[in-house]
Design a protein around this motif. Structure first.
Motif, mmCIF file in Angstrom:
data_model
loop_
_atom_site.group_PDB
_atom_site.id
_atom_site.type_symbol
_atom_site.label_atom_id
_atom_site.label_comp_id
_atom_site.label_asym_id
_atom_site.label_seq_id
_atom_site.Cartn_x
_atom_site.Cartn_y
_atom_site.Cartn_z
ATOM 1 N N PRO A 74 4.768 13.883 18.003
ATOM 2 C CA PRO A 74 3.819 14.612 17.165
ATOM 3 C C PRO A 74 3.873 14.294 15.670
ATOM 4 O O PRO A 74 2.932 14.603 14.959
ATOM 5 C CB PRO A 74 4.210 16.063 17.392
ATOM 6 N N ALA A 75 4.952 13.697 15.166
ATOM 7 C CA ALA A 75 5.052 13.550 13.708
ATOM 8 C C ALA A 75 5.861 12.333 13.299
ATOM 9 O O ALA A 75 6.559 12.351 12.294
ATOM 10 C CB ALA A 75 5.662 14.809 13.093
ATOM 11 N N GLY A 76 5.752 11.258 14.071
ATOM 12 C CA GLY A 76 6.488 10.048 13.717
ATOM 13 C C GLY A 76 5.911 9.369 12.493
ATOM 14 O O GLY A 76 4.773 9.640 12.094
ATOM 15 N N PRO A 77 6.662 8.463 11.870
ATOM 16 C CA PRO A 77 6.160 7.746 10.690
ATOM 17 C C PRO A 77 5.056 6.773 11.084
ATOM 18 O O PRO A 77 5.039 6.234 12.196
ATOM 19 C CB PRO A 77 7.402 7.007 10.175
ATOM 20 N N TRP A 78 4.137 6.520 10.158
ATOM 21 C CA TRP A 78 3.039 5.606 10.410
ATOM 22 C C TRP A 78 3.486 4.161 10.218
ATOM 23 O O TRP A 78 4.133 3.830 9.233
ATOM 24 C CB TRP A 78 1.875 5.898 9.475
ATOM 25 N N GLN A 79 3.142 3.317 11.159
ATOM 26 C CA GLN A 79 3.268 1.872 11.018
ATOM 27 C C GLN A 79 1.901 1.341 10.624
ATOM 28 O O GLN A 79 0.913 1.534 11.341
ATOM 29 C CB GLN A 79 3.714 1.244 12.343
ATOM 30 N N VAL A 80 1.795 0.696 9.467
ATOM 31 C CA VAL A 80 0.509 0.275 8.915
ATOM 32 C C VAL A 80 0.451 -1.249 8.831
ATOM 33 O O VAL A 80 1.408 -1.890 8.398
ATOM 34 C CB VAL A 80 0.293 0.886 7.511
ATOM 35 N N GLN A 81 -0.688 -1.827 9.265
ATOM 36 C CA GLN A 81 -0.815 -3.283 9.257
ATOM 37 C C GLN A 81 -2.248 -3.676 8.890
ATOM 38 O O GLN A 81 -3.215 -3.235 9.513
ATOM 39 C CB GLN A 81 -0.475 -3.860 10.632
ATOM 40 N N ARG A 82 -2.368 -4.505 7.857
ATOM 41 C CA ARG A 82 -3.671 -5.078 7.508
ATOM 42 C C ARG A 82 -3.997 -6.189 8.492
ATOM 43 O O ARG A 82 -3.180 -7.074 8.740
ATOM 44 C CB ARG A 82 -3.652 -5.616 6.079
ATOM 45 N N THR A 83 -5.227 -6.161 9.061
ATOM 46 C CA THR A 83 -5.647 -7.203 9.988
ATOM 47 C C THR A 83 -6.207 -8.397 9.211
ATOM 48 O O THR A 83 -6.323 -8.370 7.987
ATOM 49 C CB THR A 83 -6.728 -6.684 10.946
ATOM 50 N N GLN A 84 -6.587 -9.413 9.935
ATOM 51 C CA GLN A 84 -7.170 -10.607 9.324
ATOM 52 C C GLN A 84 -8.657 -10.442 9.055
ATOM 53 O O GLN A 84 -9.301 -11.357 8.522
ATOM 54 C CB GLN A 84 -6.948 -11.820 10.233
ATOM 55 N N TYR A 85 -9.233 -9.278 9.380
ATOM 56 C CA TYR A 85 -10.675 -9.118 9.333
ATOM 57 C C TYR A 85 -11.132 -8.313 8.119
ATOM 58 O O TYR A 85 -10.494 -7.331 7.732
ATOM 59 C CB TYR A 85 -11.167 -8.433 10.609
#
Length: 501
Positions: free
Chosen positions: A80-91
């Motif tokens: 319910p409250a894990g840290p966000w993994q953020v990734q910029r795509t190639q698009y």
């Protein structure tokens, strides 16, 4: 991720300061830590017709947005409250056109599907390389047919994990609704209908759709005669009980496809130039009865009002939601700067009783995120609560439909956005993106700045920290201090005291 510039640091710090004031609020209404900064000069990240902006598969939740340079950014977390993994795509997308939203979904096998950057242009579609991954594959066709003039892409998930994809083929005032279906077992799309709703070269349908717990597809739509928004009229309805193969009216009478203006069932007749908005929302209750939220100006009145159109005891009914006092006009083409958001409608159960929720944003409520609730539609009495105390600009509500279906928890995509008339842009810096959570079965307090006193002291909540951030000049060093580097997760950032306001 790239290191932010000094300007980006300033706005990220401001966003974190605002989010920091959420501490100590009841868990009924809370915002997660900001994921990052999103493009905000128009409403391309915050449009209501994003299906979906947030989606849950098993214990993982995914979201997407355009960053300040127009790159598609994906993020996921463990509920319910894990840290966000953020990734910029190639698009990248053309973020200067607010139509070009990002829509995503996760199929039953866990693959992420993404469609983005559409306004009468070729299909942009990809899916993740492996289940649960933020690493997206190359752009690819679905069926290869009628994919050159795509607008308004949206995904829906069937209870068995299959996906439905809907889009408009053609232009405003002259377009048709196309449907595809995806099966995770074969990892292939197939065409359901080249033309489900036919504008006959004279008009097009602006629709809203949902799939209920039984797998029934519900679609409602308004007709538009030209690119002028004021030519919107009427509210039509259709449903499919067999996954989109055949379609019927609410009476069970079978449609001959394609559906046209002459053959459609009408849930409500609404004339042109009634300030009727297009592309809002539809949902269904546990019995499969549809509910449509929209707004228009009732005959003989000057002010557009939120409206609920719903089916009960095989009869279509209409209920006005609240009482607005500010008139405005929708006349003209392109994306409009409108003082009220297009609404989202949800239906839930509490202690065996049906509750209807209408989510919106209105300048009459200082552009906060608000929810109107009704426990008895026969009395049509609505109670409205603000879920934030800060303005979200021109934002419109979009949410995690799958989490709501399974858990009754609202995960709402939130970012303050601007929007100018006719696709013009506002001078608004990139704004923090975050997910607001609200559980209607728990006592809620507004998100943004805590109240000066506990709102529900009888429920055992105690205010532990508050700061209104309403004094000009620097922050109070007794209450907030700067970190020399972002030491909690070791990012290479440094916040400058002179940048804080």
């Amino acid at each position: 991720m790239q290191h932010p510039s000094s300007g980006s640091r300033r706005y990220l710090l401001l966003g974190l300061l605002v989010l920091g004031s959420l501490l100590g609020l009841p868990r009924a209404s809370r915002a997660q830590t900001a994921l990052g900064l999103g493009w905000a000069r128009n409403n391309v990240n915050g449009a209501v017709f994003r299906k979906n902006s947030v989606v849950t598969h098993k214990r993982e939740q995914f979201t997407a947005y355009y960053d300040s340079l127009g790159y598609v950014v994906l993020a996921k977390r463990h509920l319910p409250a894990g840290p966000w993994q953020v990734q910029r795509t190639q698009y990248q997308g053309n973020v200067k056109d607010a139509h070009n939203v990002i829509s995503l979904m996760v199929d039953g096998a866990g693959y992420v599907h993404l469609s983005f950057d559409h306004h009468n242009n070729p299909l942009h579609y990809c899916r993740s390389k492996v289940p649960g991954s933020l690493d997206m594959g190359e752009l690819q066709p679905m069926t290869g047919q009628q994919e050159q003039k795509v607008s308004y892409p949206e995904f829906h998930r069937f209870p068995n994990g299959d996906l439905l994809f809907m889009y408009r083929d053609g232009g405003s005032g002259n377009g048709n609704l196309v449907l595809n279906r995806y099966r995770p077992k074969t990892r292939q799309w197939r065409r359901l209908h080249d033309v489900l709703i036919d504008g006959e070269g004279q008009r097009n349908a602006y629709w809203q759709a949902c799939i209920d717990a039984r797998g029934t597809i519900h679609v409602s739509w308004v007709w538009r005669e030209s690119p002028d928004v004021a030519s919107n009229h009427d509210m039509a309805y259709a449903r499919s009980l067999d996954g989109g193969k055949t379609w019927q009216k609410s009476t069970g009478e079978r449609y001959q496809v394609p559906i046209t203006e002459r053959t459609a069932e009408y849930a409500c007749r609404i004339p042109q130039r009634s300030e009727l908005i297009n592309q809002t929302s539809i949902t269904a209750d546990a019995s499969g009865n549809p509910y449509i939220a929209t707004y228009w100006r009732p005959a003989g009145m000057q002010v557009p009002q939120y409206q609920l159109v719903y089916l009960e005891a095989k009869q279509w009914k209409t209920a006005q939601v609240g009482q607005r006092t500010t008139p405005f006009s929708l006349s003209g083409a392109g994306t409009k700067k409108i003082p009220m958001a297009r609404p989202q409608v949800l239906v839930g159960e509490k202690k065996g009783h049906r509750r209807v929720y209408v989510l919106f944003r209105d300048a009459e409520r200082q552009d906060r995120i608000s929810v109107a609730q009704c426990v008895d539609l026969t009395k049509n009495q609505w109670t409205t609560t603000d879920l934030t105390t800060i303005s979200v600009g021109s934002w419109e509500p979009s949410y995690d439909t799958e989490r709501w279906k399974k858990q009754g928890v609202l995960s709402l995509f939130v970012q303050r956005t601007g929007q100018g008339d006719g696709e013009t842009l506002e001078k608004l810096a990139p704004q923090p993106v975050y997910i607001l959570e609200w559980n209607p079965n728990t006592v809620a307090a507004p998100v943004g700045r805590a109240s000066a006193a506990p709102t529900h002291a009888a429920d055992g909540w105690k205010l532990v920290w508050v700061d209104e951030f309403n004094t000009p000049g620097p922050h109070d060093p007794r209450r907030l201090k700067f970190e020399n580097g972002f030491v909690r997760n070791h990012e290479l950032q440094w916040y400058l005291p002179d940048s804080a306001r």
